[in-house]
Design a protein around this motif. Structure first.
Motif, PDB file in Angstrom:
ATOM      1  N   TRP A   1     -37.321 -10.730  -6.169  1.00  0.00           N
ATOM      2  CA  TRP A   1     -38.462 -11.639  -6.425  1.00  0.00           C
ATOM      3  C   TRP A   1     -38.874 -12.882  -5.415  1.00  0.00           C
ATOM      4  CZ3 TRP A   1     -40.603 -11.277 -10.818  1.00  0.00           C
ATOM      5  CH2 TRP A   1     -40.044 -10.402 -12.073  1.00  0.00           C
ATOM      6  N   ASP A   2     -38.022 -12.974  -4.517  1.00  0.00           N
ATOM      7  CA  ASP A   2     -38.584 -14.096  -3.537  1.00  0.00           C
ATOM      8  C   ASP A   2     -39.829 -13.677  -2.650  1.00  0.00           C
ATOM      9  OD1 ASP A   2     -36.624 -15.883  -4.115  1.00  0.00           O
ATOM     10  OD2 ASP A   2     -35.085 -15.515  -2.511  1.00  0.00           O
TER      11      ASP A   2
ATOM     12  N   THR B   1     -41.925 -11.964  -3.915  1.00  0.00           N
ATOM     13  CA  THR B   1     -43.380 -11.945  -4.372  1.00  0.00           C
ATOM     14  C   THR B   1     -43.985 -13.233  -4.457  1.00  0.00           C
ATOM     15  OG1 THR B   1     -42.303 -12.869  -6.341  1.00  0.00           O
ATOM     16  CG2 THR B   1     -42.564 -10.443  -6.000  1.00  0.00           C
ATOM     17  N   TYR B   2     -43.301 -14.503  -3.927  1.00  0.00           N
ATOM     18  CA  TYR B   2     -43.981 -15.693  -3.702  1.00  0.00           C
ATOM     19  C   TYR B   2     -44.975 -15.482  -2.587  1.00  0.00           C
ATOM     20  CZ  TYR B   2     -39.874 -17.374  -6.270  1.00  0.00           C
ATOM     21  OH  TYR B   2     -38.956 -17.878  -7.224  1.00  0.00           O
TER      22      TYR B   2
ATOM     23  N   TRP C   1     -47.466 -13.945  -2.442  1.00  0.00           N
ATOM     24  CA  TRP C   1     -47.949 -12.509  -2.293  1.00  0.00           C
ATOM     25  C   TRP C   1     -49.481 -12.191  -2.014  1.00  0.00           C
ATOM     26  CZ3 TRP C   1     -45.087  -8.514  -1.590  1.00  0.00           C
ATOM     27  CH2 TRP C   1     -45.759  -7.093  -1.626  1.00  0.00           C
TER      28      TRP C   1
END
Length: 238
Positions: free
Chosen positions: A67-68, A70-71, A73
Motif C-alpha cells: 500500500w505504501d 501507491t502513495y 503513484w
C-alpha cells in the motif's frame, strides 16, 4: 552476496546475530522466521510457507508495504516505488536478472518484486561507491548472456557519469543489457552531507554548489555510443 534463511526456531541473542549481517544479504523468511526478520529490522526479499505461524499484525505490516508503494503513484517526478513496479511489469515475463543495487531507490524491488531464483537479484555493492552500478551490471549481463537471461539495471545518474564507458563496452561487444535511468539530477547524498557540514561550521549553505543536469536521453541514441555496431533490439523503441 549470501542467502540467509530464517526459520521458525529460537534466537536467544539478536544483537549478536545483527553484528553478523551484511547489507547485501539476500534474506528469505520461512513462515514464522519472518518474526526474526522483524526483530532484526530486516525486510525479507522472499516470504514462503503457509503463513500460519505469522501474527496477523506482521502480515498486515507486509501488506502495508504494498500500500505504501501507491502513495504518490501519479506524482511528477515519478516516485521510486512506481519506477520499480513499472520496470518489474516490463520484465516479469522474461527470465530476468536485476543487476543494480536497490539502495538508491529505497529497496523497493525487494519489497515488491517476486524474487524466486538466485540470479533474480545480484545484490548491493557493499561499499556504496559511486560508479559501481553501471560496470557491475555490465559484468552481470556478460555472465547472463550465455544463459539467455534478460539483464536489467535501474541506473542512477551520478553513478553512470563515473563509468560512462560501460555503455560503449556494452554496445561494442553486443552485451544485452537494459539500463533504466533513475535520474534525480544531482549527487544529493553528497550535497546533503556538504550542507550539513557547512551549516555546522556556519559557512553558509550558498557555498554548496548545484549540479548541472545531464541530457542522458542523447546517450540513448546508439550512434552516440558505437556507430559501427548498431543493432536492433526487438520490442524496444528508442
Amino acid at each position: 552476496m549470501r542467502a540467509l534463511i530464517f526459520v521458525n526456531g529460537t534466537i536467544d541473542d539478536y544483537p549478536q546475530l545483527a553484528r553478523w549481517l551484511r547489507p547485501d544479504d539476500y534474506t528469505i523468511a520461512a513462515d514464522g522466521g519472518a518474526r526474526h526478520c522483524a526483530a532484526l529490522g530486516l525486510r525479507p526479499a522472499v516470504l514462503v510457507g503457509d503463513l500460519d505461524s505469522i501474527t496477523p499484525e506482521l502480515l498486515a505490516d507486509y501488506e502495508k508495504a504494498r500500500w505504501d508503494a501507491t502513495y504518490g503513484w501519479d506524482a511528477s517526478p515519478v516516485s521510486t516505488a512506481r519506477l520499480s513496479m513499472e520496470v518489474y511489469n516490463a520484465v516479469r515475463n522474461e527470465d530476468w536478472s536485476l543487476a543494480s543495487p536497490t539502495a538508491p531507490y529505497s529497496y523497493w524491488p525487494q519489497r515488491l518484486w517476486t524474487m524466486e531464483k538466485p540470479y533474480h537479484f545480484l545484490g548491493d555493492g557493499g561499499g556504496m561507491g559511486i560508479g559501481y552500478c553501471a560496470s557491475a551490471s555490465l559484468g552481470a549481463a556478460l555472465a547472463n548472456r550465455k544463459h539467455g537471461r534478460f539483464t536489467v539495471s535501474i541506473q542512477p545518474d551520478g553513478d553512470l557519469l563515473m563509468t560512462i564507458g560501460a555503455l560503449w563496452t556494452a554496445a561494442h561487444h553486443k552485451i544485452p543489457l537494459l539500463y533504466v535511468m533513475h535520474n534525480n539530477r544531482g549527487y544529493h547524498q553528497e550535497v546533503m552531507h556538504v550542507q550539513r557540514i557547512a551549516n555546522r561550521r556556519m559557512r553558509g549553505l550558498d557555498r554548496v554548489a548545484d549540479v548541472l543536469p545531464v541530457a542522458f536521453s542523447y546517450l540513448a541514441d546508439q550512434r552516440a555510443i558505437c556507430p559501427s555496431n548498431l543493432y536492433a533490439v526487438p520490442g524496444i523503441r528508442t
